[in-house]
Motif scaffolding. Structure first.
Motif, PDB file in Angstrom:
ATOM      1  N   UNK B 265      47.012  45.958  34.019  1.00 20.26           N
ATOM      2  CA  UNK B 265      45.173  46.106  34.055  1.00 20.26           C
ATOM      3  C   UNK B 265      44.792  45.669  33.489  1.00 20.26           C
ATOM      4  N   UNK B 266      45.537  44.811  31.842  1.00 25.88           N
ATOM      5  CA  UNK B 266      45.250  44.471  30.852  1.00 25.88           C
ATOM      6  C   UNK B 266      43.968  42.658  31.380  1.00 25.88           C
ATOM      7  N   UNK B 267      45.764  42.538  31.719  1.00 20.86           N
ATOM      8  CA  UNK B 267      45.600  40.873  31.810  1.00 20.86           C
ATOM      9  C   UNK B 267      45.138  40.466  32.593  1.00 20.86           C
ATOM     10  N   UNK B 268      45.378  41.470  34.057  1.00 19.76           N
ATOM     11  CA  UNK B 268      45.527  40.596  35.733  1.00 19.76           C
ATOM     12  C   UNK B 268      44.458  41.283  36.410  1.00 19.76           C
ATOM     13  N   UNK B 269      43.560  42.311  35.860  1.00 16.46           N
ATOM     14  CA  UNK B 269      43.027  43.124  36.831  1.00 16.46           C
ATOM     15  C   UNK B 269      41.852  43.080  35.868  1.00 16.46           C
ATOM     16  N   UNK B 270      41.414  42.756  34.840  1.00 17.06           N
ATOM     17  CA  UNK B 270      40.340  42.315  34.298  1.00 17.06           C
ATOM     18  C   UNK B 270      39.845  43.904  34.310  1.00 17.06           C
TER      19      UNK B 270
ATOM     20  N   UNK C 133      38.272  32.167  43.822  1.00 11.56           N
ATOM     21  CA  UNK C 133      38.680  33.830  44.271  1.00 11.56           C
ATOM     22  C   UNK C 133      38.151  33.972  43.613  1.00 11.56           C
ATOM     23  N   UNK C 134      38.391  35.975  42.816  1.00 14.74           N
ATOM     24  CA  UNK C 134      38.072  36.910  42.392  1.00 14.74           C
ATOM     25  C   UNK C 134      38.289  37.074  40.503  1.00 14.74           C
ATOM     26  N   UNK C 135      39.046  36.064  40.314  1.00 13.89           N
ATOM     27  CA  UNK C 135      39.664  35.764  39.330  1.00 13.89           C
ATOM     28  C   UNK C 135      37.640  34.408  38.333  1.00 13.89           C
ATOM     29  N   UNK C 432      44.874  36.005  46.714  1.00 14.03           N
ATOM     30  CA  UNK C 432      43.782  35.070  45.746  1.00 14.03           C
ATOM     31  C   UNK C 432      42.136  35.491  46.214  1.00 14.03           C
ATOM     32  N   UNK C 433      41.851  36.248  46.922  1.00  7.68           N
ATOM     33  CA  UNK C 433      40.965  36.086  47.659  1.00  7.68           C
ATOM     34  C   UNK C 433      39.691  37.732  47.818  1.00  7.68           C
ATOM     35  N   UNK C 434      40.869  38.197  47.573  1.00 10.70           N
ATOM     36  CA  UNK C 434      40.307  39.620  46.811  1.00 10.70           C
ATOM     37  C   UNK C 434      40.685  40.263  45.991  1.00 10.70           C
ATOM     38  N   UNK C 435      39.349  41.389  45.187  1.00 13.85           N
ATOM     39  CA  UNK C 435      39.635  41.108  44.017  1.00 13.85           C
ATOM     40  C   UNK C 435      41.037  41.982  43.413  1.00 13.85           C
ATOM     41  N   UNK C 436      41.060  41.678  42.047  1.00 16.06           N
ATOM     42  CA  UNK C 436      42.681  41.743  41.826  1.00 16.06           C
ATOM     43  C   UNK C 436      43.398  43.404  41.781  1.00 16.06           C
ATOM     44  N   UNK C 437      42.272  44.193  41.797  1.00 12.34           N
ATOM     45  CA  UNK C 437      42.824  45.708  42.384  1.00 12.34           C
ATOM     46  C   UNK C 437      43.036  45.735  42.928  1.00 12.34           C
ATOM     47  N   UNK C 438      42.688  45.543  44.198  1.00 13.37           N
ATOM     48  CA  UNK C 438      43.132  45.026  46.162  1.00 13.37           C
ATOM     49  C   UNK C 438      44.053  44.310  46.301  1.00 13.37           C
ATOM     50  N   UNK C 463      44.858  50.271  51.945  1.00 11.03           N
ATOM     51  CA  UNK C 463      44.138  48.411  51.226  1.00 11.03           C
ATOM     52  C   UNK C 463      42.175  49.018  51.757  1.00 11.03           C
ATOM     53  N   UNK C 464      42.266  49.945  52.471  1.00 13.37           N
ATOM     54  CA  UNK C 464      40.608  50.413  52.766  1.00 13.37           C
ATOM     55  C   UNK C 464      40.298  51.104  51.357  1.00 13.37           C
ATOM     56  N   UNK C 465      41.333  51.813  51.619  1.00 12.96           N
ATOM     57  CA  UNK C 465      40.584  52.589  50.079  1.00 12.96           C
ATOM     58  C   UNK C 465      40.441  52.010  48.434  1.00 12.96           C
ATOM     59  N   UNK C 466      41.591  50.762  48.356  1.00  8.83           N
ATOM     60  CA  UNK C 466      41.274  49.677  47.529  1.00  8.83           C
ATOM     61  C   UNK C 466      39.954  49.279  47.484  1.00  8.83           C
ATOM     62  N   UNK C 467      40.027  48.621  48.515  1.00  9.09           N
ATOM     63  CA  UNK C 467      38.403  47.801  48.971  1.00  9.09           C
ATOM     64  C   UNK C 467      37.673  48.551  48.374  1.00  9.09           C
TER      65      UNK C 467
END
Lengths: 286, 303, 474
Positions: B265-270, C133-135, C432-438, C463-467
Motif C-alpha cells: 500500500x505505502x510504496x507500490x500503490x501510492x 503508465x499509472x505510476x 503497467x498500464x492499469x492503476x496500481x490498485x487494479x 477486476x471490474x470492482x477494482x477498476x
C-alpha cells in the motif's frame, strides 16, 4: 545397596538408548541444515545455464570458478571492509548502550521501571518500514546521507529494544547475592556494573552479538535507502551488480553470498566456546 | 533490593537508585526516541490523511482510514496469517532450539561440529534462502515431489508454494529452518549462565542428566525461555523479509502478512495514508498481544 | 549478463553505424524517415576533430554556461546497461563540462520505494527512470514529472516510434523520453522438439492447440510458465483478449463506460481458454509456485520438459547470455497465432502485447528551465545517440526509434522486431498500464485463473470492482 546397583544399570541402559535416539535426530537435523547451505556453495561454482539445465540440486559439472574471480574484480573487498567497519562499530555501541539500559531494568527497583520495560516491548513491535522516510529525512538534514555514518543510528537503535529485552532476562538470572556482597565491600553501582554484572552477562552479550551481528551484516533496506555511491555501499548491496530489470545471475549472486557468509562462520567457530563456558562458577567462588 | 524498609536511609537509597537508573537508561532512551518513537508518531499522524505518499497535498480525513481498516478483510486475513505464523513459530522454533541446545550442552566441546553446522541456516541471507527453497519446494523437480514419488513408486507432484493453504505452511517451515539456530544459540547461552556448581552438586546427590535437565536446568532457564517466546511472537507478527523474497504474499494473498500488505500500500500503490494506518494498526495489535503475553506468562521476578 | 554480451554482437555494430543520424538529427515534426547517412557522418567527423560538440548544428535549446548539477536516477546496476548508460552521461559531460551529472544506480527491486522515499522527503532526483503508465501519472500529478511537450515539439529529437512517445505521455502531455528500447512478447519454442515431432509453426489458435496435443502425446508439457510471478500468466490472457477483440474491449473495460467490462466476451473467452488449457495439461504442474526471476520457466525449456514459452523479448537476451550455443541451436520464435473466428469478424490480428519503451526518463526541474533544457539535451542527444544505440543493439535491445528495425539480422530478434513494428497497436502490459490498485487485483486474478480457483467471470468481476474503485478515486 544392591537395589541401587540394579537401578544404576537400568539407568545406564536407558541413558544409552536416550543417547542413541539423540544422536540419530542430531544427524537428521545435520542433514536438514547442511543441505541447503551446501547447495548454495555448490551452485556458486556453476554457470547459470548448467544450473538450470541440470537442476539446482545437482553437483557442479563441470566446476566453474570464474564467478569468484568476477565477484572479486567487481570490488568485493571494498564492500566487505565497509561492512566490517559498520558492523563492528554498531555492535560495540549497541552492546554498551543496551547493557547500560538492561542493568537498572533487571536489578533496580524504581518507579517507572514497569512502564519503561513495557515501552521497550512496544518498541520491538514497530514495523521497520514506517521509519524509512523519517530516517531518510533526518539523515539528509544532518548531512550524513551517503556515508557509512548514516547507518550507525538506525542499526544501533533498531537492535536496542530486543537487546535490552534479552539482556534484562539474562541479568535477572544472576544471583542477587553477588551485588550485595560487593556493596558490602564498598563498591558503587558503576563499579558493580563494570566489574561484576557485565562480565557475568558475557553469555547474553555474545548471543546478542551473534544475533545482531548477523542481521546487521545482512541488512539491506536501510543501507539501500541511505547509501547511493557504489564506493560507499555495504556488502548486501553488492548483489545489485548481478541483478538487472529482467535478469539475474544466480550463481554469481550465490558466490557473493558464499563469500559474505564465510567470515561469519569463522567468527562463530572461533568464539563459540564463549557461549558454553559456565562463567558463573569462577565468579561465585572468587 | 526490593526489601527496603521505610526509613530515611531507604529513601536516600531510592533516590540514588532513581538517579543511577536514569543515567544508565538515558543513551538508549534518547536513541529510541529519535529513531523509533518519532517515526511511529509520524505514522499515526499520517494515518489521518488521504495521501499518495509523494504529493505535497494531503487531505485530512479524520478517522476514515481507521474505519476502513476495521472493515478491511484483506487486513484481517493478513493478521490471521500472522497469528498462524506466530503459533507455529513458537511451537517449532523454540522446542527444537531447546532440544538442540540441550544436546549440545550435554555433549560439551566434542559436539562443536554439530553446533557449527546447525548454526549455518541463521547465517544465510534471506535472498539465498528464498532462492534455494523455491527450488527445493518446487512442484517440478522439488525435493518433496521427489520424496513423494519415491514413496509412492509413481510420479507424484506436490504443489507447496502455488496453493493455499500449503504456501503458508511451506513458508512457516522455511522460517523455522532459518530461525531455530538462533534459539539454539540462545538456549546454549542460557545453559552457560547456570552455575556449573549446581550441576556438580546435583550429580553428587545422585541425579542423572535427565533429572538435572528436568528439575534443575529448565526451571532455571525460565526467564530465558519466556523471553524467547516473546521474541518469536513479536518477530513473527512483524515478519517481512523471507515472505517478500519468496511469495510476495501470493498466491492470491494466501501468504499475505500485515507487513507485506502495508508495504504494498505505502510504496507500490501510492496509498501512504492508508498504508500508515495499517502500520499503526499493526503496531497496536502487536504491542497489545506482546504485553498480554508478558502479563499472563511472565511471572514477576522477585526482588 | 556481464561480458558475455559483448560477444553477442550480431554484426550489428557495423551496420548500425551506417544508419547513424536517425538517432540525433530527426526533424522536430516527427514521423519523418531517418536522416541521410551522409549528414550524420559529417556530424561524427566534426565531433572527432575536438572542441566541437556532438550537438553542434542541431536545433536545440542553448544550454547554460554556469555550473549546474543534475541528479539522475537509473536502475543500471548491471553490465552491459551500466557501461552503456554511463557512457552516455560521460559524453554529455565531456561536451558540457560545466554541467555535472550525478548518476545514481538504484536497485530495480526497491526502486519504486526509493522514489517514494525521496519524493516525500523533498529530495526527488532531477531526472529519473520510469515505466510510464499509472505510476508516471502519479508522479506528474504530484508535481514531480514535467510536461515537456513544448520542448519536444520545438527542438530536435530522435525519430521515436509513435507508440513510444504515446507510452511516455499522459493526458496528451509528453512526460517521458524513451531510452530503454522496445520489448515485444512472443512465443519462444524449441525448434529441435518441433522438428522431431514434425510440428509446423502454428499460424492460428487451432493449429496451436493441435501442436499442444501432439506435444502432450509425446510427453512434453507444451508451455513453460512460471506463474508465481503473475504477470507471466497475464501475457496469455492479454494475447487471447487482444486477438479476440483488438484493443476495443480492454479500452472499454478500462473506462468501465458504454458497457465496458472485464466480463465482456473477449475476457471470458480468454479466461475459459486458459482454464481449458490448464485442464488439458498444457502448462506445467504447480505453475503458480514458480517464479520467472529465479529462472524456473527457462529451466523447463533448458531441461527439455517444455517446448514453448510466451514471454517478453528480453528472454532472448537472457537465454543467449545463459548459453549462446544452445540458444542458437534450439530456440526459435513465432508471433502469437491468429484467432480465425475473430479475424472473420474483422477484428485486427496485429495488436501486439509489449512495451514500446522499456523505460523512459521523467524530468523534475521544479521550474528551472535551464535545467530542463540540459536534461532534454542529455536524454535526446546522448542517450539515444549513435554510440548508445549501437551498444543497445549489440546487447539485443532494439531502440524505440524508427529505422532500427531494418538493422536487425539475428533471426529471432528479427521476427520479434518485425512483429512489433508491424503492429497496428501495442497493448502495454496490463500490470503497467492499469492503476496500481487494479494491477494488484489483476495479478491475483491470474493466480486464481491458472489455479482454477475462480472462473473467467469471477475474475472479471473482481477486476471490474477494482477498476470502478480506482476510477472513483480519481
Amino acid at each position: 545397596m544392591k537395589e541401587r546397583e540394579v537401578d544404576y544399570a537400568k539407568e545406564k541402559r536407558k541413558s544409552i538408548i536416550a543417547w542413541a535416539f539423540a544422536i540419530f535426530f542430531a544427524v537428521v537435523w545435520l542433514v536438514i541444515t547442511l543441505t541447503p547451505f551446501a547447495f548454495m556453495v555448490m551452485n556458486s561454482f556453476r554457470k547459470q545455464f548448467d544450473m538450470l539445465a541440470q537442476g539446482v540440486f545437482h553437483l557442479p559439472d563441470p566446476w566453474y570458478f570464474a564467478n569468484y574471480t568476477e565477484v572479486v574484480e567487481n570490488g568485493f573487498f571494498g564492500y566487505f571492509f565497509r561492512s566490517v567497519i559498520v558492523v563492528a562499530v554498531c555492535l560495540v555501541l549497541m552492546l554498551i548502550i543496551s547493557s547500560f539500559a538492561a542493568y537498572p531494568l533487571s536489578r533496580m527497583q524504581f518507579k517507572l521501571r514497569g512502564l519503561i520495560y513495557a515501552g521497550i516491548v512496544a518498541m520491538m513491535s514497530v514495523p521497520m518500514h514506517v521509519t524509512l522516510i523519517p530516517i531518510f529525512k533526518m539523515t539528509t538534514d544532518i548531512g550524513l546521507y551517503d556515508s557509512l555514518g548514516a547507518l550507525v543510528g538506525p542499526y544501533v537503535t533498531f537492535a536496542l529494544p530486543m537487546s535490552v529485552f534479552i539482556l534484562t532476562a539474562f541479568m535477572m538470572t544472576i544471583p542477587k547475592e553477588i551485588e550485595e556482597s560487593a556493596e558490602i565491600d564498598g563498591c558503587n553501582r558503576f563499579n558493580n556494573f563494570f566489574t561484576m554484572i557485565l562480565p557475568l552477562s558475557k553469555s547474553g552479550l555474545s548471543t546478542l552479538a551473534i544475533y545482531n551481528g548477523v542481521s546487521m551484516w545482512n541488512e539491506f533496506a536501510f543501507a539501500n535507502t541511505l547509501l547511493q555511491t557504489p564506493s560507499h555501499k555495504t556488502l548486501p548491496l553488492a548483489l545489485g551488480q548481478f541483478k538487472g530489470e529482467h535478469s539475474l545471475d544466480i550463481p554469481m549472486i550465490l558466490a557473493v553470498l558464499t563469500l559474505s557468509v564465510l567470515p561469519m562462520i569463522i567468527l562463530f567457530i572461533v568464539f563459540q566456546d564463549k557461549l558454553v563456558k559456565g562463567m558463573m562458577a569462577g565468579a561465585v567462588k572468587g | 533490593m526490593g526489601r527496603s524498609k521505610k526509613s530515611g536511609l531507604a529513601k536516600t537509597r531510592a533516590k540514588s537508585i532513581a538517579l543511577a537508573a536514569t543515567v544508565f537508561l538515558i543513551p538508549a532512551l534518547l536513541l529510541i526516541a529519535v529513531y523509533i518513537i518519532y517515526p511511529i508518531i509520524d505514522t499515526f499522524l499520517i494515518s489521518g490523511y488521504k495521501w499518495n505518499g509523494i504529493s505535497s497535498n494531503r487531505t485530512f480525513i479524520g478517522l476514515e482510514n481507521w474505519m476502513n481498516l476495521i472493515k478491511d478483510k484483506l487486513f484481517w486475513s493478513a493478521f490471521g496469517h500472522n497469528l498462524v505464523v506466530m503459533v507455529f513459530s513458537i511451537l517449532l522454533q523454540i522446542p527444537i532450539g531447546m532440544m538442540l541446545a540441550t544436546f549440545l550442552d550435554a555433549g560439551g566441546k566434542k559436539f562443536n561440529l554439530f553446533k557449527t553446522i546447525w548454526f549455518l541456516p541463521y547465517l544465510m541471507s534471506s535472498v539465498a534462502i528464498a532462492f534455494l527453497f523455491t527450488y527445493a519446494l518446487a512442484t517440478n523437480g522439488g525435493l518433496f515431489s521427489a520424496l513423494g514419488t519415491l514413496i509412492k513408486g509413481q510420479k507424484v507432484t506436490v504443489d507447496l508454494l502455488g496453493k493455499s493453504p500449503n504456501a503458508l505452511f511451506a513458508v512457516i517451515g522455511v522460517m523455522a529452518w532459518q530461525f531455530t539456530p538462533f534459539y539454539m544459540v540462545y538456549f546454549i547461552a542460557g545453559y552457560g549462565n547456570i552455575d556449573t556448581t549446581v550441576y556438580e552438586a546435583a550429580v553428587i546427590d545422585g541425579a542423572t542428566r535427565v533429572d538435572y535437565i528436568r528439575y534443575i536446568a529448565i526451571p532455571l532457564l525460565g526467564p530465558i525461555f519466556k523471553t524467547a517466546c516473546t521474541m518469536s511472537l513479536i518477530g513473527s507478527l512483524r515478519y517481512f523479509d523471507l515472505i517478500w523474497n519468496m511469495t510476495q504474499g501470493g498466491p492470491v494473498g494466501s501468504t499475505e502478512l500485515m507487513a507485506t500488505y502495508m508495504y504494498k500500500l505505502s510504496f507500490q500503490q501510492f496509498n501512504m495514508g492508508y498504508g500508515s494506518c495499517v502500520a499503526a494498526g499493526m503496531f497496536i495489535l502487536i504491542t497489545v498481544i506482546a504485553l498480554l503475553f508478558q502479563k499472563v506468562f511472565v511471572v514477576k521476578e522477585d526482588y | 549478463m556481464k561480458k558475455k554480451f559483448w560477444a553477442v554482437t550480431l554484426g550489428l555494430a557495423m551496420t548500425a553505424a551506417s544508419l547513424a543520424g536517425c538517432a540525433g538529427a530527426a526533424p522536430a515534426d516527427g514521423g519523418a524517415a531517418p536522416a541521410e547517412p551522409a549528414a550524420a557522418e559529417a556530424t561524427e567527423a566534426a565531433a572527432e576533430t575536438g572542441g566541437a560538440k556532438a550537438t553542434d548544428g542541431k536545433n536545440l535549446p542553448e544550454l547554460t554556461t554556469e555550473d549546474m548539477t543534475i541528479v539522475l536516477w537509473d536502475i543500471a546496476t548491471e553490465d552491459p546497461t551500466k557501461t552503456i548508460q554511463e557512457g552516455a552521461v560521460a559524453r554529455f559531460m565531456a561536451d558540457y563540462p560545466n554541467i555535472h551529472v550525478e548518476q545514481v544506480h538504484q536497485q530495480n527491486d526497491n526502486y519504486k520505494q526509493q522514489l517514494v522515499v525521496a519524493m516525500s522527503s523533498g529530495q526527488c532526483p532531477d531526472m529519473y527512470i520510469s515505466w510510464g503508465g499509472g505510476p508516471m501519472a502519479e508522479y506528474h500529478n504530484s508535481g514531480f514529472a514535467d510536461d515537456i511537450t513544448d520542448l519536444y515539439n520545438t527542438y530536435d529529437h530522435p525519430d521515436f516510434i509513435e507508440a513510444a512517445i504515446a507510452q511516455g505521455s499522459y493526458k496528451g502531455q509528453i512526460l517521458g523520453i524513451p531510452f530503454g528500447g522496445m520489448s515485444g512478447c512472443d512465443v519462444f519454442y524449441n525448434k529441435t522438439i518441433f522438428a522431431e515431432q514434425g510440428i509446423e509453426v502454428p499460424q492460428t489458435l487451432d493449429e496451436l492447440e493441435a501442436a499442444c496435443e501432439k506435444l502432450k502425446a509425446a510427453g512434453y508439457t507444451p508451455f513453460s510458465l512460471a506463474n508465481g510471478s503473475k504477470w507471466t500468466g497475464s501475457m496469455y490472457y492479454m494475447y487471447l483478449v487482444a486477438r479476440h477483440s483488438g484493443n476495443d474491449e480492454f479500452d472499454a473495460a478500462y473506462t468501465q463506460e458504454n458497457g465496458g467490462s472485464f466480463t465482456s466476451d473477449a475476457f471470458i473467452f480468454a479466461g475459459d481458454k486458459i482454464q481449458d488449457w490448464v485442464k488439458k495439461g498444457y502448462f506445467p504442474e504447480g505453475t503458480n509456485s514458480m517464479t520467472t526471476d529465479d529462472g524456473q520457466d527457462r529451466q523447463l525449456l533448458y531441461d527439455g520438459s517444455c517446448a514453448m514459452m510466451l514471454h517478453g523479448s528480453w528472454q532472448a537476451r537472457s537465454m543467449a547470455a545463459d548459453n549462446q550455443e544452445w540458444y542458437d541451436e534450439n530456440i526459435g520464435v513465432f508471433r502469437w497465432p491468429v484467432d480465425t473466428e475473430a479475424e472473420a469478424k474483422g477484428v485486427p490480428q496485429n495488436v501486439e502485447v509489449g512495451t514500446a519503451i522499456g523505460n523512459c526518463f521523467n524530468f523534475n526541474a521544479q521550474g528551472d528551465q535551464d535545467k530542463l533544457n540540459a536534461m532534454y539535451v542529455l536524454a535526446t542527444q546522448y542517450y539515444n545517440d549513435d554510440t548508445y544505440n549501437e551498444e543497445q543493439m549489440a546487447s539485443n535491445t532494439i531502440p524505440s526509434i524508427n529505422g532500427f528495425e531494418k538493422l536487425v539480422t539475428e533471426p529471432n530478434m528479427k521476427i520479434i522486431t518485425d512483429v512489433f513494428f508491424d503492429a497496428s497497436n501495442v497493448q502495454l502490459w496490463y500490470d503497467q498500464y492499469l492503476p496500481a490498485s487494479v494491477t494488484e487485483v489483476h495479478k491475483d486474478s491470474m493466480t486464481a485463473l491458472f489455479g482454477l480457483e475462480k472462473t473467467a467471470k469471477e475474475i472479471g468481476e473482481d477486476q471490474d470492482a477494482a477498476m470502478k474503485a480506482a476510477l472513483a478515486e480519481q
